[in-house]
Design an enzyme around this catalytic site. Sequence first.
Site, PDB file in Angstrom:
ATOM      1  N   ARG A 267       0.854  -1.190   0.000  1.00 20.35           N
ATOM      2  CA  ARG A 267       0.000   0.000   0.000  1.00 20.35           C
ATOM      3  C   ARG A 267       0.887   1.235   0.000  1.00 20.35           C
ATOM      4  O   ARG A 267       1.396   1.635   1.044  1.00 20.35           O
ATOM      5  CB  ARG A 267      -0.896  -0.028   1.253  1.00 20.35           C
ATOM      6  CG  ARG A 267      -2.118   0.874   1.164  1.00 20.35           C
ATOM      7  CD  ARG A 267      -2.743   1.062   2.535  1.00 20.35           C
ATOM      8  NE  ARG A 267      -2.011   2.051   3.302  1.00 20.35           N
ATOM      9  CZ  ARG A 267      -1.990   2.124   4.649  1.00 20.35           C
ATOM     10  NH1 ARG A 267      -2.650   1.250   5.368  1.00 20.35           N
ATOM     11  NH2 ARG A 267      -1.298   3.070   5.254  1.00 20.35           N
ATOM     12  N   HIS A 271      -4.162   4.621   4.034  1.00 21.27           N
ATOM     13  CA  HIS A 271      -5.224   3.609   4.153  1.00 21.27           C
ATOM     14  C   HIS A 271      -6.486   4.121   3.468  1.00 21.27           C
ATOM     15  O   HIS A 271      -7.036   3.483   2.574  1.00 21.27           O
ATOM     16  CB  HIS A 271      -5.483   3.295   5.632  1.00 21.27           C
ATOM     17  CG  HIS A 271      -6.722   2.508   5.838  1.00 21.27           C
ATOM     18  ND1 HIS A 271      -6.840   1.209   5.405  1.00 21.27           N
ATOM     19  CD2 HIS A 271      -7.926   2.839   6.378  1.00 21.27           C
ATOM     20  CE1 HIS A 271      -8.065   0.768   5.689  1.00 21.27           C
ATOM     21  NE2 HIS A 271      -8.724   1.740   6.273  1.00 21.27           N
ATOM     22  N   TYR A 280       2.986   6.177  11.004  1.00 24.68           N
ATOM     23  CA  TYR A 280       3.395   4.798  11.277  1.00 24.68           C
ATOM     24  C   TYR A 280       4.119   4.087  10.136  1.00 24.68           C
ATOM     25  O   TYR A 280       4.799   3.102  10.372  1.00 24.68           O
ATOM     26  CB  TYR A 280       2.159   3.958  11.685  1.00 24.68           C
ATOM     27  CG  TYR A 280       1.046   3.948  10.637  1.00 24.68           C
ATOM     28  CD1 TYR A 280       1.097   3.068   9.561  1.00 24.68           C
ATOM     29  CD2 TYR A 280      -0.035   4.826  10.718  1.00 24.68           C
ATOM     30  CE1 TYR A 280       0.096   3.053   8.613  1.00 24.68           C
ATOM     31  CE2 TYR A 280      -1.035   4.811   9.761  1.00 24.68           C
ATOM     32  CZ  TYR A 280      -0.970   3.927   8.715  1.00 24.68           C
ATOM     33  OH  TYR A 280      -1.945   3.931   7.772  1.00 24.68           O
TER      34      TYR A 280
HETATM   35  C1  LIG Z   1     -14.941  -6.195  11.365  1.00 23.21           C
HETATM   36  C2  LIG Z   1     -14.217  -4.891  11.251  1.00 23.21           C
HETATM   37  N1  LIG Z   1     -13.273  -4.582  12.141  1.00 23.21           N
HETATM   38  C3  LIG Z   1     -12.588  -3.408  12.020  1.00 23.21           C
HETATM   39  C4  LIG Z   1     -12.871  -2.537  11.004  1.00 23.21           C
HETATM   40  C5  LIG Z   1     -12.098  -1.224  10.892  1.00 23.21           C
HETATM   41  N2  LIG Z   1     -11.180  -1.337   9.732  1.00 23.21           N
HETATM   42  C6  LIG Z   1     -11.469  -0.738   8.564  1.00 23.21           C
HETATM   43  S1  LIG Z   1     -10.282  -1.035   7.411  1.00 23.21           S
HETATM   44  C7  LIG Z   1      -9.370  -1.965   8.473  1.00 23.21           C
HETATM   45  C8  LIG Z   1      -8.064  -2.580   8.040  1.00 23.21           C
HETATM   46  C9  LIG Z   1      -8.205  -3.627   6.992  1.00 23.21           C
HETATM   47  O1  LIG Z   1      -6.941  -4.036   6.547  1.00 23.21           O
HETATM   48  P1  LIG Z   1      -6.770  -5.065   5.370  1.00 23.21           P
HETATM   49  O2  LIG Z   1      -7.717  -6.211   5.543  1.00 23.21           O
HETATM   50  O3  LIG Z   1      -5.340  -5.400   5.276  1.00 23.21           O
HETATM   51  O4  LIG Z   1      -7.260  -4.268   4.081  1.00 23.21           O
HETATM   52  P2  LIG Z   1      -6.611  -2.955   3.402  1.00 23.21           P
HETATM   53  O5  LIG Z   1      -7.315  -1.782   4.014  1.00 23.21           O
HETATM   54  O6  LIG Z   1      -5.163  -2.945   3.705  1.00 23.21           O
HETATM   55  O7  LIG Z   1      -6.900  -3.061   1.959  1.00 23.21           O
HETATM   56  C10 LIG Z   1      -9.987  -2.023   9.728  1.00 23.21           C
HETATM   57  C11 LIG Z   1      -9.439  -2.736  10.883  1.00 23.21           C
HETATM   58  C12 LIG Z   1     -13.895  -2.885  10.097  1.00 23.21           C
HETATM   59  N3  LIG Z   1     -14.224  -2.108   9.060  1.00 23.21           N
HETATM   60  N4  LIG Z   1     -14.530  -4.074  10.229  1.00 23.21           N
END
Ligand SMILES: Cc1ncc(C[n+]2csc(CCOP(=O)(O)OP(=O)(O)O)c2C)c(N)n1
Length: 347
Positions: A267, A271, A280
């Site tokens: 990435r 985010h 970070y």
């Molecule tokens: C069940 C749940 N827990 C927490 C969140 C908050 N949240 C939104 S995005 C994210 C990180 C996701 O990371 P990843 O699966 O690696 O996907 P990326 O954003 O890197 O594409 C989190 C923890 C959420 N949306 N749903």
Amino acid sequence: MAVTARSFEQLLAASIPSLACTPEPFQVLDAEGRVLGYEPELSDAQVADMYRWMIFGRQLDQRGLQLQRQGRVGVWGPMIGQEAAQVGLGMALRPGDWVFPSYRESIVLCIQGLDLIDLFAYYRGLYWPADPNASGAFPIQIVIGDQSLHAVGAGMGFALQQQPHVAVGVIGDGATSEGDFLEALNFSGVFNAQTVLVVQNNQWAISMPRSRQTASQTLAQKGLAQGVTSVLVDGNDALAMYAVSHWAIQRARERQGPTLIEALTYRIGAHTTADDPRRYQPPEEIEHWRARDPLARLRPYVERRGLRDAEGEEAMIAESLARIDAAVAEAESRPIPSLDAYIQAAG
Ligand SMILES: Cc1ncc(C[n+]2csc(CCOP(=O)(O)OP(=O)(O)O)c2C)c(N)n1
Ligand SMILES: [Mg+2]
């Protein structure tokens, strides 16, 4: 050392045989865009299309970011650096296949047939206006990992109804630590779902680095315990991503089994536009991956096949932007329902 299959059949050998083995990602192109061994069979038109989608993806991402900064869309999840993982996968899909995405898969959705107007209308606040049957694109899932369950359920349905379609769930690295993902994997194996689960491992789950998410050596190996064929692929290599996706989707279509694909990528951007990654993400890590730009990796291959000239690339950028801007104008002319209307519609 990369895993370099000499033939398409050997791709299966690139899947992870056991937990005792930490595989290197499967690659078709080396860092300079030269073919290492196996080369997927793609016509000139398909390679040109692949490159056009890569350029489109980068422009879409930049425009999305600008629109959010101008207050014209609510939020944007940057995709820069992840274009190859998305384009390789998108080009391996067929009409009738379904994609169950998160918020970082807009390129795959556009390739599969999502109308760009619907995409921007969604990001302006309209609840998923696209018809999944027509577009192959299911609503963007915000609850992390849930779409794996939906994809496996749909893949079980395709199998039960003997339909020649495949349901693809795309999730992030962070999602692989969720119970929903692991349950989905288990069901896919037990019921031989016509499903492929693709993890875009971009190494971060907001501010949580991959090293602190799980003690698994790879994310792909999470499929092994469920009896699901699992492949680790270089997600910045569009041709490798296409080859593995094509192979896995074909297997699922023929009911030879589901596959878990881990696409190793990064990435580069924030985010989402609600985040400040400077707090970070080490700058030298970003630089390391910027030097592995998936567009720069594919470009020499396209050139070698005589399918690229600089002028043509400028035209592709202009064409992409014109398409995007026309869609944004259309999306902005759609009225956004009031909160009351949403509540009433929800019953
Ligand atoms: C069940 C749940 N827990 C927490 C969140 C908050 N949240 C939104 S995005 C994210 C990180 C996701 O990371 P990843 O699966 O690696 O996907 P990326 O954003 O890197 O594409 C989190 C923890 C959420 N949306 N749903
Ligand atoms: Mg991630």
